[in-house]
Write a protein that holds these residues in place. Structure first.
Motif, PDB file in Angstrom:
ATOM      1  N   UNK A 154     -24.499 -17.442-116.509  1.00 11.72           N
ATOM      2  CA  UNK A 154     -24.314 -18.597-117.398  1.00 11.72           C
ATOM      3  C   UNK A 154     -22.872 -19.093-117.413  1.00 11.72           C
ATOM      4  N   UNK A 155     -21.994 -18.409-116.772  1.00  8.30           N
ATOM      5  CA  UNK A 155     -20.595 -18.822-116.794  1.00  8.30           C
ATOM      6  C   UNK A 155     -19.988 -18.655-118.165  1.00  8.30           C
ATOM      7  N   UNK A 179     -13.880 -14.503-124.716  1.00 10.02           N
ATOM      8  CA  UNK A 179     -12.525 -14.870-124.331  1.00 10.02           C
ATOM      9  C   UNK A 179     -11.960 -15.903-125.293  1.00 10.02           C
ATOM     10  N   UNK A 222      -5.829 -17.691-120.875  1.00  8.05           N
ATOM     11  CA  UNK A 222      -6.879 -16.851-121.420  1.00  8.05           C
ATOM     12  C   UNK A 222      -6.363 -15.470-121.806  1.00  8.05           C
ATOM     13  N   UNK A 223      -6.974 -14.921-122.861  1.00  8.11           N
ATOM     14  CA  UNK A 223      -6.780 -13.522-123.159  1.00  8.11           C
ATOM     15  C   UNK A 223      -7.567 -12.661-122.185  1.00  8.11           C
ATOM     16  N   UNK A 224      -7.428 -11.349-122.303  1.00  9.09           N
ATOM     17  CA  UNK A 224      -8.087 -10.432-121.361  1.00  9.09           C
ATOM     18  C   UNK A 224      -9.521 -10.110-121.738  1.00  9.09           C
ATOM     19  N   UNK A 248     -10.250 -21.609-111.646  1.00 11.73           N
ATOM     20  CA  UNK A 248      -9.726 -20.405-112.260  1.00 11.73           C
ATOM     21  C   UNK A 248     -10.255 -19.196-111.496  1.00 11.73           C
ATOM     22  N   UNK A 292     -10.944 -14.882-111.847  1.00 10.44           N
ATOM     23  CA  UNK A 292     -11.062 -13.760-112.781  1.00 10.44           C
ATOM     24  C   UNK A 292     -11.129 -12.459-112.004  1.00 10.44           C
ATOM     25  N   UNK A 332     -11.882  -6.927-115.468  1.00 13.66           N
ATOM     26  CA  UNK A 332     -11.299  -6.555-116.760  1.00 13.66           C
ATOM     27  C   UNK A 332     -10.115  -7.424-117.167  1.00 13.66           C
ATOM     28  N   UNK A 333     -10.065  -8.630-116.651  1.00 15.27           N
ATOM     29  CA  UNK A 333      -9.007  -9.552-117.008  1.00 15.27           C
ATOM     30  C   UNK A 333      -9.581 -10.897-117.412  1.00 15.27           C
ATOM     31  N   UNK A 334      -8.767 -11.684-118.095  1.00  8.96           N
ATOM     32  CA  UNK A 334      -9.171 -13.040-118.409  1.00  8.96           C
ATOM     33  C   UNK A 334      -9.029 -13.951-117.205  1.00  8.96           C
ATOM     34  N   UNK A 335      -9.440 -15.185-117.374  1.00  4.00           N
ATOM     35  CA  UNK A 335      -9.338 -16.146-116.289  1.00  4.00           C
ATOM     36  C   UNK A 335      -7.879 -16.556-116.096  1.00  4.00           C
ATOM     37  N   UNK A 375      -5.427 -19.480-114.205  1.00  4.56           N
ATOM     38  CA  UNK A 375      -5.402 -20.810-113.616  1.00  4.56           C
ATOM     39  C   UNK A 375      -4.915 -20.751-112.170  1.00  4.56           C
ATOM     40  N   UNK A 413     -13.901 -13.217-108.991  1.00  5.45           N
ATOM     41  CA  UNK A 413     -14.868 -14.205-109.467  1.00  5.45           C
ATOM     42  C   UNK A 413     -14.140 -15.523-109.688  1.00  5.45           C
ATOM     43  N   UNK A 452     -14.141 -19.578-110.856  1.00  3.04           N
ATOM     44  CA  UNK A 452     -14.810 -20.564-111.704  1.00  3.04           C
ATOM     45  C   UNK A 452     -14.215 -21.943-111.480  1.00  3.04           C
ATOM     46  N   UNK A 509     -17.466 -25.296-117.695  1.00  5.08           N
ATOM     47  CA  UNK A 509     -17.324 -24.328-116.611  1.00  5.08           C
ATOM     48  C   UNK A 509     -18.596 -24.245-115.780  1.00  5.08           C
ATOM     49  N   UNK A 510     -18.418 -23.979-114.501  1.00  2.00           N
ATOM     50  CA  UNK A 510     -19.529 -23.597-113.648  1.00  2.00           C
ATOM     51  C   UNK A 510     -19.911 -22.150-113.911  1.00  2.00           C
ATOM     52  N   UNK A 511     -20.936 -21.688-113.225  1.00  3.60           N
ATOM     53  CA  UNK A 511     -21.448 -20.340-113.469  1.00  3.60           C
ATOM     54  C   UNK A 511     -20.674 -19.263-112.716  1.00  3.60           C
TER      55      UNK A 511
END
Lengths: 113, 114
Positions: free
Chosen positions: A41-42, A90, A104-106, B36, B38, B41-44, B46, B88, B90, B104-106
């Motif tokens: 689902x993104x 997030x 973004x946060x982690x 973006x 990913x 275990x981290x955020x996205x 840029x 990953x 996005x 966002x896309x999937x």
């Protein structure tokens, strides 16, 4: 260091027990947002805030609350969590213009049993 | 309805080969487009964006993307893949200036094999 900090990173809890996920940014950004990430689902937006005391619903707001009393903080509140809210969450922030990239946060992995 | 499509769940490529991760969008007006990445275990993070101007934009880690208005696409590319590019990816689109929306896309999982 510019960053978005979420706490906790991991949480396992039970249905109905209120919880809060905190989010703080040190970049003086006006815009903050919460997303949930689910396989296939993104990222889907839950709530966002354009500035202090200004919040609005995203695509999947049901079951969530937010507040923006200070510019740097944007907590996500689950008043009565349910198993379908098990997800990876997030928080993100950016300057307010639409062309600015989000930071973004982690992430916070929530498991609701 | 406004949307972003990433038609491939996974892309596999050998190290050193060029890679492409596809993205198409359906948004009215003049959108802003983003990629973006990913890591586990981290955020996205840029990578790059298209706002206006040159259709080929360059970003972090040697990635680039080509905006094609007629095909409503914004494919991510890199001339020579590295194993460390495995992550990953996005694609995201904002409908335009002063908007609160980022769609966002999937996501596409890129796997680079040694």
């Amino acid at each position: 260091e510019a960053q978005v900090t979420q706490n906790p990173r991991y949480l396992i809890t039970v249905t109905g027990k209120k919880l809060t996920v905190t989010c703080s940014q040190n970049m003086n950004h006006e815009y903050m947002s919460w997303y949930r990430q689910d396989p296939g689902l993104g990222l889907r937006q839950i709530y966002y805030s354009m500035n202090v005391e200004v919040t609005d619903k995203g695509d999947v707001p049901e079951g969530y609350k937010v507040s923006r009393k200070e510019k740097r903080n944007f907590p996500l509140i689950l008043e009565s969590p349910s198993p379908n809210q098990t997800s990876l969450y997030f928080c993100a922030s950016s300057l307010w213009e639409g062309y600015q990239p989000q930071h973004f946060g982690d992430g916070t992995r929530l498991s609701i049993l | 309805a406004q949307s972003v499509a990433q038609p491939e769940d996974q892309v596999n490529v050998a190290e050193g080969n060029p890679l492409t991760v596809k993205c198409t969008y359906s948004v009215s007006g003049n959108p802003y487009l983003f990629w973006y990445v990913q890591y586990p275990n981290r955020g996205l993070q840029f990578l790059l964006k298209y706002i206006t101007g040159d259709n080929l934009v360059k970003g972090s880690y040697g990635f680039e993307a080509e905006f094609n208005k007629s095909q409503t696409s914004f494919h991510l590319k890199k001339p020579s893949a590295l194993v460390s590019d495995s992550a990953l990816y996005f694609c995201a689109v904002s409908p335009g200036y002063n908007t609160d929306k980022l769609i966002f896309g999937t996501g596409t999982r890129l796997q680079v094999f040694p």
